[in-house]
Design an enzyme around this catalytic site. Sequence first.
Site, PDB file in Angstrom:
ATOM      1  N   TYR A 149      -7.914   4.344  -0.007  1.00 44.17           N
ATOM      2  CA  TYR A 149      -7.375   3.097   0.539  1.00 44.17           C
ATOM      3  C   TYR A 149      -8.430   2.407   1.411  1.00 44.17           C
ATOM      4  CZ  TYR A 149      -4.008   0.007   2.925  1.00 44.17           C
ATOM      5  OH  TYR A 149      -3.334  -1.078   3.420  1.00 44.17           O
ATOM      6  N   ASN A 178      -0.415  -3.046  11.569  1.00 42.29           N
ATOM      7  CA  ASN A 178       0.953  -2.578  11.365  1.00 42.29           C
ATOM      8  C   ASN A 178       2.029  -3.672  11.450  1.00 42.29           C
ATOM      9  OD1 ASN A 178       2.985  -0.792  11.069  1.00 42.29           O
ATOM     10  ND2 ASN A 178       2.940  -0.067  13.204  1.00 42.29           N
ATOM     11  N   PHE A 195      12.322   5.946  12.133  1.00 44.34           N
ATOM     12  CA  PHE A 195      13.193   5.996  13.320  1.00 44.34           C
ATOM     13  C   PHE A 195      14.515   5.273  13.058  1.00 44.34           C
ATOM     14  CE2 PHE A 195       9.892   6.618  17.009  1.00 44.34           C
ATOM     15  CZ  PHE A 195       9.513   7.812  16.438  1.00 44.34           C
ATOM     16  N   GLN A 213       1.638   8.185  22.859  1.00 42.65           N
ATOM     17  CA  GLN A 213       0.653   7.380  22.114  1.00 42.65           C
ATOM     18  C   GLN A 213       1.233   5.982  21.888  1.00 42.65           C
ATOM     19  OE1 GLN A 213       2.470   9.917  21.048  1.00 42.65           O
ATOM     20  NE2 GLN A 213       2.540  10.142  18.837  1.00 42.65           N
ATOM     21  N   GLN A 280      -4.192   5.259  20.450  1.00 46.70           N
ATOM     22  CA  GLN A 280      -3.903   3.848  20.705  1.00 46.70           C
ATOM     23  C   GLN A 280      -4.307   3.019  19.486  1.00 46.70           C
ATOM     24  OE1 GLN A 280      -6.825   1.970  23.114  1.00 46.70           O
ATOM     25  NE2 GLN A 280      -5.363   0.654  24.147  1.00 46.70           N
TER      26      GLN A 280
HETATM   27  N1  LIG Z   1       2.592  -3.672   5.779  1.00 46.97           N
HETATM   28  C1  LIG Z   1       1.554  -3.464   6.566  1.00 46.97           C
HETATM   29  O1  LIG Z   1       1.716  -3.113   7.744  1.00 46.97           O
HETATM   30  C2  LIG Z   1       0.149  -3.681   6.035  1.00 46.97           C
HETATM   31  C3  LIG Z   1      -0.918  -3.395   6.897  1.00 46.97           C
HETATM   32  C4  LIG Z   1      -2.211  -3.583   6.428  1.00 46.97           C
HETATM   33  C5  LIG Z   1      -2.456  -4.087   5.159  1.00 46.97           C
HETATM   34  N2  LIG Z   1      -1.390  -4.356   4.342  1.00 46.97           N
HETATM   35  C6  LIG Z   1      -1.712  -4.851   2.999  1.00 46.97           C
HETATM   36  O2  LIG Z   1      -0.807  -5.852   2.598  1.00 46.97           O
HETATM   37  C7  LIG Z   1      -0.507  -5.752   1.202  1.00 46.97           C
HETATM   38  C8  LIG Z   1       0.998  -5.663   0.983  1.00 46.97           C
HETATM   39  O3  LIG Z   1       1.481  -4.514   1.673  1.00 46.97           O
HETATM   40  P1  LIG Z   1       3.046  -4.153   1.739  1.00 46.97           P
HETATM   41  O4  LIG Z   1       3.293  -3.526   3.056  1.00 46.97           O
HETATM   42  O5  LIG Z   1       3.827  -5.326   1.322  1.00 46.97           O
HETATM   43  O6  LIG Z   1       3.102  -2.985   0.663  1.00 46.97           O
HETATM   44  P2  LIG Z   1       4.073  -2.790  -0.593  1.00 46.97           P
HETATM   45  O7  LIG Z   1       3.744  -1.445  -1.149  1.00 46.97           O
HETATM   46  O8  LIG Z   1       5.471  -3.091  -0.220  1.00 46.97           O
HETATM   47  O9  LIG Z   1       3.576  -3.936  -1.574  1.00 46.97           O
HETATM   48  C9  LIG Z   1       2.509  -3.786  -2.469  1.00 46.97           C
HETATM   49  C10 LIG Z   1       2.918  -4.404  -3.803  1.00 46.97           C
HETATM   50  O10 LIG Z   1       1.812  -4.299  -4.714  1.00 46.97           O
HETATM   51  C11 LIG Z   1       2.316  -3.846  -5.970  1.00 46.97           C
HETATM   52  N3  LIG Z   1       1.185  -3.199  -6.664  1.00 46.97           N
HETATM   53  C12 LIG Z   1       0.560  -2.038  -6.361  1.00 46.97           C
HETATM   54  N4  LIG Z   1      -0.438  -1.800  -7.226  1.00 46.97           N
HETATM   55  C13 LIG Z   1      -0.444  -2.854  -8.105  1.00 46.97           C
HETATM   56  C14 LIG Z   1      -1.230  -3.187  -9.230  1.00 46.97           C
HETATM   57  N5  LIG Z   1      -2.249  -2.406  -9.640  1.00 46.97           N
HETATM   58  N6  LIG Z   1      -0.963  -4.339  -9.899  1.00 46.97           N
HETATM   59  C15 LIG Z   1       0.051  -5.142  -9.511  1.00 46.97           C
HETATM   60  N7  LIG Z   1       0.846  -4.871  -8.456  1.00 46.97           N
HETATM   61  C16 LIG Z   1       0.587  -3.734  -7.756  1.00 46.97           C
HETATM   62  C17 LIG Z   1       3.456  -2.921  -5.622  1.00 46.97           C
HETATM   63  O11 LIG Z   1       4.349  -2.698  -6.686  1.00 46.97           O
HETATM   64  C18 LIG Z   1       4.098  -3.681  -4.464  1.00 46.97           C
HETATM   65  O12 LIG Z   1       5.031  -4.617  -4.921  1.00 46.97           O
HETATM   66  C19 LIG Z   1      -1.264  -4.524   0.687  1.00 46.97           C
HETATM   67  O13 LIG Z   1      -2.466  -4.954   0.080  1.00 46.97           O
HETATM   68  C20 LIG Z   1      -1.560  -3.737   1.947  1.00 46.97           C
HETATM   69  O14 LIG Z   1      -2.745  -2.982   1.826  1.00 46.97           O
HETATM   70  C21 LIG Z   1      -0.095  -4.145   4.740  1.00 46.97           C
END
Ligand SMILES: NC(=O)c1ccc[n+]([C@@H]2O[C@H](COP(=O)([O-])OP(=O)(O)OC[C@H]3O[C@@H](n4cnc5c(N)ncnc54)[C@H](O)[C@@H]3O)[C@@H](O)[C@H]2O)c1
Length: 324
Positions: A149, A178, A195, A213, A280
């Site tokens: 990742y 987050n 939680f 934390q 943190q």
């Molecule tokens: N939620 C957070 O706190 C957070 C934090 C940092 C980064 N992000 C980034 O934001 C984006 C969305 O995160 P999220 O929390 O909504 O996660 P999520 O897992 O709910 O959403 C990801 C989506 O991508 C789809 N997906 C995965 N692989 C795929 C592929 N190869 N082709 C097409 N679709 C694919 C999944 O089915 C899902 O619908 C991600 O790129 C994640 O890395 C999220």
Amino acid sequence: MRELNRQRILVTGGAGFLGSHLCERLLARGQDVLCADNFFTGTKDNLLGLLGNPHFELLRHDITFPLFVEVDQIYNLACPASPIHYQFDPVQTTKTSVHGAINMLGLAKRVRAKILQASTSEVYGDPEQHPQREDYWGHVNPIGLRSCYDEGKRCAETLFFDYRRQHNLCVKVARIFNTYGPRMHPNDGRVVSNFILQALKNEPITLYGDGSQTRSFCYVDDLIEAFLALMETPDDFTGPVNLGNPGEFTICELAEKILDLTGSRSTLIHLPLPSDDPKQRRPDISLANQAFGWQPQTPLEIGLDKTIAYFDNLLRGRPAGTTP
Ligand SMILES: NC(=O)c1ccc[n+]([C@@H]2O[C@H](COP(=O)([O-])OP(=O)(O)OC[C@H]3O[C@@H](n4cnc5c(N)ncnc54)[C@H](O)[C@@H]3O)[C@@H](O)[C@H]2O)c1
């Protein structure tokens, strides 16, 4: 006029947690939205409220394969986001970040679309600087369990900036911290969903270590506003830019707020602290604030309340697609 101004916007990962909120918000702004998702962690349930909308299209597509569509903007969100999900098939996770970025950047180049990458605070790895500013290069293990990742997202950022330099593409890179809210995956092992579900089921709430934390939590609506504002910045603003909520809470405080808001009878139990648990984590969002005047607006209690209502509905078997 409205038809003439309507932009065609591709959201990859649009059936996921953040993506479904983004699709909803873009449609509400009068845009045409094409959601491409392979449903690895996302679901059609997340889009139930949108499926009948004539300006919304849903395409089952894996972004590790090329996509040929005509669009004006691309939000590249596809990628599993929680450790449980991205470690399930780590090779596919790296492919999604790297091949996925190449395919989406190739599409953006062909149709001259603006493209935004959902990057992550994990590009900072196990940071030696607190809070992390965007000019910090990070401290990342290239061969560990999280590397698929962290390094995948780092390589995607490299590709975005190389496409910018080599092909003069308009790119925007958001480093997301987050984020929580309705439509988070119930089994993603994250502290907020864990939680809330434990509290709603009156099961013990599991705190790691003494719970002192700290973490910061950004409500999803605030993050989506930041995405839209970032996309609208002048072409020479590329980021990377941190997006998150700098308010800091101890894990104990979070548990107590959730107990209070749910009226749960759960007790708190303490488990050993995992060895890599950061003390943190807090974003420095001054760049986002200077560049496009953004800062989160939603107090933790309000965001938690909406998230609790969502999980409560889910436990009662009600549809997930509409925000409570
Ligand atoms: N939620 C957070 O706190 C957070 C934090 C940092 C980064 N992000 C980034 O934001 C984006 C969305 O995160 P999220 O929390 O909504 O996660 P999520 O897992 O709910 O959403 C990801 C989506 O991508 C789809 N997906 C995965 N692989 C795929 C592929 N190869 N082709 C097409 N679709 C694919 C999944 O089915 C899902 O619908 C991600 O790129 C994640 O890395 C999220």
